[in-house]
Design a protein around this motif. Structure first.
Motif, PDB file in Angstrom:
ATOM      1  N   VAL A  62      39.413  25.020  95.221  1.00 27.51           N
ATOM      2  CA  VAL A  62      39.727  26.416  94.896  1.00 27.51           C
ATOM      3  C   VAL A  62      41.229  26.593  95.092  1.00 27.51           C
ATOM      4  O   VAL A  62      41.762  26.252  96.143  1.00 27.51           O
ATOM      5  CB  VAL A  62      38.953  27.387  95.817  1.00 27.51           C
ATOM      6  CG1 VAL A  62      39.195  28.834  95.382  1.00 27.51           C
ATOM      7  CG2 VAL A  62      37.459  27.070  95.799  1.00 27.51           C
ATOM      8  N   TYR A  64      44.691  29.016  95.030  1.00 26.06           N
ATOM      9  CA  TYR A  64      45.128  30.405  95.168  1.00 26.06           C
ATOM     10  C   TYR A  64      46.612  30.537  94.812  1.00 26.06           C
ATOM     11  O   TYR A  64      47.258  31.490  95.206  1.00 26.06           O
ATOM     12  CB  TYR A  64      44.914  30.883  96.617  1.00 26.06           C
ATOM     13  CG  TYR A  64      43.451  30.913  97.032  1.00 26.06           C
ATOM     14  CD1 TYR A  64      42.672  32.057  96.856  1.00 26.06           C
ATOM     15  CD2 TYR A  64      42.853  29.782  97.586  1.00 26.06           C
ATOM     16  CE1 TYR A  64      41.332  32.078  97.237  1.00 26.06           C
ATOM     17  CE2 TYR A  64      41.511  29.798  97.962  1.00 26.06           C
ATOM     18  CZ  TYR A  64      40.762  30.940  97.790  1.00 26.06           C
ATOM     19  OH  TYR A  64      39.436  30.965  98.152  1.00 26.06           O
ATOM     20  N   GLU A 214      41.773  31.034  91.620  1.00 31.86           N
ATOM     21  CA  GLU A 214      41.397  32.357  92.105  1.00 31.86           C
ATOM     22  C   GLU A 214      42.304  33.507  91.685  1.00 31.86           C
ATOM     23  O   GLU A 214      41.854  34.581  91.399  1.00 31.86           O
ATOM     24  CB  GLU A 214      41.297  32.352  93.629  1.00 31.86           C
ATOM     25  CG  GLU A 214      39.905  32.071  94.127  1.00 31.86           C
ATOM     26  CD  GLU A 214      38.847  32.969  93.507  1.00 31.86           C
ATOM     27  OE1 GLU A 214      39.145  34.114  93.164  1.00 31.86           O
ATOM     28  OE2 GLU A 214      37.704  32.505  93.357  1.00 31.86           O
ATOM     29  N   ASN A 215      43.592  33.278  91.728  1.00 29.28           N
ATOM     30  CA  ASN A 215      44.460  34.452  91.633  1.00 29.28           C
ATOM     31  C   ASN A 215      45.037  34.643  90.234  1.00 29.28           C
ATOM     32  O   ASN A 215      46.197  35.003  90.079  1.00 29.28           O
ATOM     33  CB  ASN A 215      45.591  34.348  92.666  1.00 29.28           C
ATOM     34  CG  ASN A 215      46.449  33.138  92.396  1.00 29.28           C
ATOM     35  OD1 ASN A 215      45.936  32.132  91.893  1.00 29.28           O
ATOM     36  ND2 ASN A 215      47.727  33.232  92.687  1.00 29.28           N
ATOM     37  N   ARG A 253      32.106  30.627  92.951  1.00 28.75           N
ATOM     38  CA  ARG A 253      33.274  31.154  93.675  1.00 28.75           C
ATOM     39  C   ARG A 253      32.879  31.408  95.121  1.00 28.75           C
ATOM     40  O   ARG A 253      31.719  31.711  95.421  1.00 28.75           O
ATOM     41  CB  ARG A 253      33.742  32.473  93.058  1.00 28.75           C
ATOM     42  CG  ARG A 253      34.466  32.318  91.766  1.00 28.75           C
ATOM     43  CD  ARG A 253      34.872  33.689  91.235  1.00 28.75           C
ATOM     44  NE  ARG A 253      35.938  34.301  92.006  1.00 28.75           N
ATOM     45  CZ  ARG A 253      36.242  35.599  91.952  1.00 28.75           C
ATOM     46  NH1 ARG A 253      35.552  36.426  91.179  1.00 28.75           N
ATOM     47  NH2 ARG A 253      37.234  36.083  92.675  1.00 28.75           N
ATOM     48  N   ARG A 254      33.821  31.350  96.025  1.00 32.22           N
ATOM     49  CA  ARG A 254      33.535  31.614  97.439  1.00 32.22           C
ATOM     50  C   ARG A 254      33.155  33.090  97.600  1.00 32.22           C
ATOM     51  O   ARG A 254      33.775  33.980  96.976  1.00 32.22           O
ATOM     52  CB  ARG A 254      34.751  31.305  98.318  1.00 32.22           C
ATOM     53  CG  ARG A 254      35.287  29.911  98.197  1.00 32.22           C
ATOM     54  CD  ARG A 254      34.316  28.857  98.624  1.00 32.22           C
ATOM     55  NE  ARG A 254      33.995  28.917 100.047  1.00 32.22           N
ATOM     56  CZ  ARG A 254      33.197  28.031 100.647  1.00 32.22           C
ATOM     57  NH1 ARG A 254      32.633  27.042  99.940  1.00 32.22           N
ATOM     58  NH2 ARG A 254      32.942  28.127 101.924  1.00 32.22           N
ATOM     59  N   GLU A 256      33.692  35.285  99.868  1.00 33.46           N
ATOM     60  CA  GLU A 256      34.732  36.228 100.319  1.00 33.46           C
ATOM     61  C   GLU A 256      35.651  36.628  99.176  1.00 33.46           C
ATOM     62  O   GLU A 256      36.134  37.766  99.116  1.00 33.46           O
ATOM     63  CB  GLU A 256      35.526  35.652 101.514  1.00 33.46           C
ATOM     64  CG  GLU A 256      36.222  34.329 101.304  1.00 33.46           C
ATOM     65  CD  GLU A 256      35.336  33.088 101.507  1.00 33.46           C
ATOM     66  OE1 GLU A 256      34.098  33.211 101.490  1.00 33.46           O
ATOM     67  OE2 GLU A 256      35.900  31.975 101.655  1.00 33.46           O
ATOM     68  N   ASP A 257      35.877  35.711  98.215  1.00 32.75           N
ATOM     69  CA  ASP A 257      36.740  36.048  97.075  1.00 32.75           C
ATOM     70  C   ASP A 257      36.061  37.063  96.153  1.00 32.75           C
ATOM     71  O   ASP A 257      36.700  37.957  95.612  1.00 32.75           O
ATOM     72  CB  ASP A 257      37.098  34.777  96.284  1.00 32.75           C
ATOM     73  CG  ASP A 257      37.990  33.845  97.092  1.00 32.75           C
ATOM     74  OD1 ASP A 257      38.778  34.358  97.919  1.00 32.75           O
ATOM     75  OD2 ASP A 257      37.896  32.619  96.905  1.00 32.75           O
ATOM     76  N   ILE A 258      34.741  36.898  95.990  1.00 35.37           N
ATOM     77  CA  ILE A 258      33.998  37.826  95.125  1.00 35.37           C
ATOM     78  C   ILE A 258      33.956  39.200  95.782  1.00 35.37           C
ATOM     79  O   ILE A 258      34.247  40.230  95.142  1.00 35.37           O
ATOM     80  CB  ILE A 258      32.559  37.301  94.886  1.00 35.37           C
ATOM     81  CG1 ILE A 258      32.612  35.948  94.167  1.00 35.37           C
ATOM     82  CG2 ILE A 258      31.743  38.321  94.088  1.00 35.37           C
ATOM     83  CD1 ILE A 258      31.284  35.231  94.105  1.00 35.37           C
ATOM     84  N   GLN A 260      35.877  40.465  97.970  1.00 38.64           N
ATOM     85  CA  GLN A 260      37.199  41.090  97.964  1.00 38.64           C
ATOM     86  C   GLN A 260      37.526  41.683  96.582  1.00 38.64           C
ATOM     87  O   GLN A 260      38.067  42.779  96.468  1.00 38.64           O
ATOM     88  CB  GLN A 260      38.244  40.039  98.342  1.00 38.64           C
ATOM     89  CG  GLN A 260      39.578  40.660  98.658  1.00 38.64           C
ATOM     90  CD  GLN A 260      40.675  39.611  98.672  1.00 38.64           C
ATOM     91  OE1 GLN A 260      40.609  38.608  97.964  1.00 38.64           O
ATOM     92  NE2 GLN A 260      41.668  39.842  99.488  1.00 38.64           N
ATOM     93  N   GLU A 261      37.162  40.962  95.528  1.00 40.54           N
ATOM     94  CA  GLU A 261      37.438  41.471  94.175  1.00 40.54           C
ATOM     95  C   GLU A 261      36.652  42.760  93.915  1.00 40.54           C
ATOM     96  O   GLU A 261      37.197  43.728  93.383  1.00 40.54           O
ATOM     97  CB  GLU A 261      37.098  40.397  93.124  1.00 40.54           C
ATOM     98  CG  GLU A 261      37.475  40.843  91.721  1.00 40.54           C
ATOM     99  CD  GLU A 261      37.293  39.768  90.655  1.00 40.54           C
ATOM    100  OE1 GLU A 261      37.150  38.572  91.003  1.00 40.54           O
ATOM    101  OE2 GLU A 261      37.290  40.124  89.464  1.00 40.54           O
ATOM    102  N   HIS A 264      38.144  45.634  95.844  1.00 46.27           N
ATOM    103  CA  HIS A 264      39.392  46.049  95.208  1.00 46.27           C
ATOM    104  C   HIS A 264      39.087  46.942  93.993  1.00 46.27           C
ATOM    105  O   HIS A 264      39.715  47.979  93.784  1.00 46.27           O
ATOM    106  CB  HIS A 264      40.146  44.787  94.803  1.00 46.27           C
ATOM    107  CG  HIS A 264      41.497  45.044  94.245  1.00 46.27           C
ATOM    108  ND1 HIS A 264      42.490  45.652  94.985  1.00 46.27           N
ATOM    109  CD2 HIS A 264      42.017  44.807  93.015  1.00 46.27           C
ATOM    110  CE1 HIS A 264      43.574  45.762  94.236  1.00 46.27           C
ATOM    111  NE2 HIS A 264      43.313  45.268  93.034  1.00 46.27           N
TER     112      HIS A 264
END
Ligand code: 5AD
Ligand code: SF4
Length: 523
Positions: A62, A64, A214-215, A253-254, A256-258, A260-261, A264
């Protein structure tokens, strides 16, 4: 392929671009597939079901650290881009990412091909007619390229993952400057630079699944609903389907990334997210350090303060009890499940490698309905799979009724090169398949109309998305169960969830009147 392997291969790739001037020794029209094979030696292997099925669990990295270099941030200044998108939500969302990257490069969006400096066709390979449309569009763009030689025309998405398609473009469509695959999207700045300055036809397609980046920037379509990828690829290998080859192996996807998205998006005022994956129920099965699956993810997302959460697409095989239990809790998890069945015949389902029988599917539906009595089920169906008999087709018709699907996407089977089903001889004539589709669609329409009728006189919750396409004095939005509702109201309510009383039902939509006070019934 991971980033390290990519870097190693990048050195080889230099030589892979076609220089239009130097390749004049053999006229293009006389070149054979072998003349183009070198594009694929290191970066691409044609769909091979046996190899694909043996996919290893190579570690997916992954990343970033995506960024557009300072130099590339200037390259699009004063220029415009247009992206035409074909196919599924996954492609729509990839388009949002590419729009984000191009915007960071200084480009502005346009809807007019005439005004564009770069045109990307984000393609779909799922059926032959999807491909034909794209080749038609590539042909239409030729005069524009002749008129504006600096225009960059790119072909990306699922079609570009197929060697036969890439060969055809290289041989017959020299107006295309750039071909890149579904795993190469984050390389867009480099690819555009290469296409601009080397005057070469640039091809970069990786057959091995990429890492997770990710970003990546995104320019989302609208500020009300958003797509959120939760996983990429598919390992199901249904025998008719090209997706496991065009999109690669399953990579989640991890969590925490989902989360967080989604947080947001909620903070930005989005009202609805749709969690996206080719087979969302397989989410998390590829984690080797984490026991965390789709049910866990839904549970976490349900705690986020966003009014509506949807997901697509589910595979009946992976739809487990834990997931049903979590969906039954409701909250922001909507009670509409799109659950592709593909066929009502156990025999055909086995030949499709769906890994469930008609009875298994009906049992799953029974469990879901028990737990979520008000659930709405919709589905995908393929008619005319090789050698499907009339009786087998009839089983699809009876299943459609037995489940009571409120709508269905229906397709005639389309052979896809490289898939096992395409190698089968098929005795069913096209007109028989068309006639079956016609009969099935009549039933789908009837069931949809019936499900709409139920809402007459009831109050539904509508997420107002904008003005109706047909009449700008009318607003339009979707109920929780994804039914379109048209009604009159002030523009100021666009983006909010309001109560609407349904006055009359059509086959595919509802008409209603805005009500000020909430009166029960979920829509
Ligand atoms: N022919 C026809 N329909 C197909 N689908 C997938 N592959 C094919 C094919 N080769 C349909 C399935 C799937 C939907 C997205 O497209 O019904 O669920
Ligand atoms: Fe294709 Fe869906 Fe089957 Fe995957 S689960 S192979 S995407 S039809």
């Amino acid at each position: 392929m991971n980033e390290q392997q990519r870097k190693e291969q990048a050195q080889i790739k230099q030589g892979l671009s076609v220089d239009k001037k130097s390749s004049q020794d053999i006229p293009l029209s006389e070149k054979t597939t072998e003349d183009f094979a070198h594009y694929f030696q290191t970066t691409y292997e044609p769909p091979d079901i046996k190899k694909a099925r043996k996919r290893g669990r190579d570690k997916v990295e992954v990343h970033y650290d995506f960024e557009v270099s300072d130099k590339m941030q200037q390259i699009g200044k004063g220029k415009k881009f247009l992206i035409r998108t074909y196919g599924c939500q996954m492609n729509e969302h990839d388009t949002e990412v590419m729009a984000g990257i191009l915007t960071e490069m200084g480009y502005e969006a346009t809807l007019e091909a005439q005004d564009a400096d770069i045109i990307l066709l984000n393609t779909c390979a799922i059926r032959e007619n999807a491909e034909n449309k794209v080749f038609g569009e590539i042909g239409h763009l030729k005069p524009l390229k002749l008129e504006k030689p600096d225009l960059i025309i790119g072909v990306c998405g699922c079609m570009s993952q197929q060697e036969s398609v890439v060969n055809k473009i290289l041989q017959k469509h020299q107006q295309v400057d750039l071909i890149f695959g579904t795993h190469n999207i984050h390389r867009l700045p480099n690819l555009i630079e290469e296409a601009m300055f080397s005057k070469a036809q640039v091809v970069e397609v990786w057959s091995k699944e990429g890492d997770i980046i990710e970003n990546l920037p995104k320019v989302r379509h609208g500020k009300i609903k958003a797509w959120v990828n939760i996983m990429y690829g598919c390992d199901k290998f249904c025998t008719y389907c090209i997706v496991p080859m065009t999109r690669g192996k399953e990579r989640s996807r991890r969590p925490e990334d989902i989360v967080q998205e989604v947080r947001h998006l909620a903070a930005q005022g989005y009202q609805e997210v749709t969690l996206l994956g080719q087979n969302v129920n397989a989410y998390g099965k590829d984690f080797d350090d984490l026991d965390y699956q789709f049910g866990d993810l839904l549970e976490d997302v349900s705690k986020i303060d966003i009014p509506r959460v949807r997901f697509t697409t589910s595979h009946p095989r992976d739809f487990d009890d834990k997931l049903i239990e979590i969906l039954a809790k409701g909250g922001n998890l909507l009670d509409h499940i799109h659950l592709p069945v593909q066929s009502g015949s156990s025999h055909i389902l086995r030949k499709m490698n769906r890994k469930y029988t008609r009875e298994d599917y009906l049992e799953l539906v029974r469990k879901i309905k028990n737990a979520i009595p008000n659930v709405t089920l919709t589905t995908d169906i393929i008619v005319g799979f090789p050698n499907e008999t009339e009786e087998q087709f009839e089983e699809t018709m009876t299943l459609m009724e037995e489940v009571g699907f409120e709508s269905a996407y229906t397709f005639i089977y389309s052979p896809r090169d490289g898939t096992p089903a395409a190698a089968q001889q098929d005795d069913i004539p096209d007109d028989v398949k068309k006639e079956r589709l016609h009969r099935l669609n009549a039933l789908v329409n009837q069931q949809s109309a019936e499900s709409m009728k139920y809402y007459e006189g009831k109050v539904v919750k509508v997420l107002v998305e904008g003005e109706s396409k047909k009449d700008d004095t009318v607003l339009a939005g979707y109920t929780e169960k994804n039914k379109v509702v048209n009604f009159k109201g002030p523009r100021s309510i666009i983006g909010s969830i309001v109560d609407v009383k349904v006055t009359d039902a059509k086959t595919w939509s509802l008409n209603g009147e805005l009500v000020k006070k909430t009166v029960g019934v979920n829509g």
